[in-house]
Design a protein around this motif. Structure first.
Motif, mmCIF file in Angstrom:
data_model
loop_
_atom_site.group_PDB
_atom_site.id
_atom_site.type_symbol
_atom_site.label_atom_id
_atom_site.label_comp_id
_atom_site.label_asym_id
_atom_site.label_seq_id
_atom_site.Cartn_x
_atom_site.Cartn_y
_atom_site.Cartn_z
ATOM 1 N N LEU A 12 0.831 -1.204 0.000
ATOM 2 C CA LEU A 12 0.000 0.000 0.000
ATOM 3 C C LEU A 12 0.868 1.258 0.000
ATOM 4 O O LEU A 12 1.926 1.291 0.631
ATOM 5 C CB LEU A 12 -0.926 0.001 1.218
ATOM 6 N N PRO A 13 0.417 2.293 -0.698
ATOM 7 C CA PRO A 13 1.204 3.527 -0.767
ATOM 8 C C PRO A 13 1.238 4.263 0.571
ATOM 9 O O PRO A 13 0.341 4.121 1.396
ATOM 10 C CB PRO A 13 0.464 4.358 -1.822
ATOM 11 N N GLU A 14 2.286 5.057 0.767
ATOM 12 C CA GLU A 14 2.417 5.860 1.985
ATOM 13 C C GLU A 14 1.514 7.080 1.949
ATOM 14 O O GLU A 14 1.165 7.619 2.993
ATOM 15 C CB GLU A 14 3.873 6.274 2.207
ATOM 16 N N THR A 15 1.147 7.532 0.742
ATOM 17 C CA THR A 15 0.221 8.648 0.621
ATOM 18 C C THR A 15 -0.884 8.294 -0.370
ATOM 19 O O THR A 15 -0.656 7.589 -1.355
ATOM 20 C CB THR A 15 0.911 9.946 0.147
ATOM 21 N N VAL A 16 -2.078 8.752 -0.074
ATOM 22 C CA VAL A 16 -3.244 8.603 -0.953
ATOM 23 C C VAL A 16 -3.948 9.953 -0.954
ATOM 24 O O VAL A 16 -4.231 10.509 0.116
ATOM 25 C CB VAL A 16 -4.201 7.489 -0.465
ATOM 26 N N ALA A 17 -4.222 10.480 -2.127
ATOM 27 C CA ALA A 17 -4.889 11.780 -2.271
ATOM 28 C C ALA A 17 -4.179 12.862 -1.460
ATOM 29 O O ALA A 17 -4.810 13.736 -0.879
ATOM 30 C CB ALA A 17 -6.360 11.681 -1.879
ATOM 31 N N GLY A 18 -2.840 12.767 -1.386
ATOM 32 C CA GLY A 18 -2.053 13.744 -0.646
ATOM 33 C C GLY A 18 -2.056 13.553 0.860
ATOM 34 O O GLY A 18 -1.472 14.354 1.584
#
Length: 163
Positions: free
Chosen positions: A55-61
């Motif tokens: 999973l990404p460390e950021t989503v939608a900033g």
């Protein structure tokens, strides 16, 4: 399930019953209280563990948030602004042939507009169901699903979950 590629902002869906996965946490909080789904089968839990690592460390900033209780079945960004639960049971809406959805990076998503103005997205045609709850402020378009879809496409094979 009808899956169309069009911006989320033009989709208007009847409110659906969303899972009460959050309690006592405001967007932006350092910790998100997320109830993990009921214990999924071992094969599904293994896929969720692999997804959790990608999973990404950021989503939608929004930065990834610590979850309580800690679980490889849950993740959050921006406090409770965006919440993910992997290994959820098949939603009954999957049986509705008129239910709307979107495709993002080769991942099909069922979507439901929630009564609070946010959205609930659930993956379809994957061997484990993943649910994402997005608050009203961050539910302006499906762009926030890009990074999540990439991680799902990499770790959760296409197919039909029996769970």
């Amino acid at each position: 399930m009808s899956l169309h590629r069009r911006p989320l902002r033009v989709l208007v869906l009847p409110a659906a019953t969303a899972l009460a996965a959050l309690a006592g946490c405001a967007p932006g909080s350092p910790t998100a209280r997320i109830d993990p789904p009921p214990t999924p089968p071992a094969a599904v839990a293994e896929l969720c563990r692999a997804l959790h690592e990608e999973l990404p460390e950021t989503v939608a900033g929004l930065e990834r948030t610590r979850t309580e209780p800690q679980s490889s079945l849950t993740a959050a960004w921006g406090g409770s602004a965006i919440v993910l639960r992997c290994g959820v049971p098949k939603p009954p809406e999957m049986l509705d042939p008129d239910q709307e959805g979107v495709h993002v990076n080769d991942v099909a998503w069922l979507l439901d507009k929630r009564s609070d103005g946010g959205f609930r997205f659930v993956t379809g045609m994957r061997t484990a169901y993943t649910e994402v709850l997005v608050d009203k402020e961050h539910a302006t378009d499906a762009g926030m699903l890009v990074g999540l879809s990439a991680a799902i496409a990499e770790t959760v094979p296409e197919g039909i979950s029996s769970y």
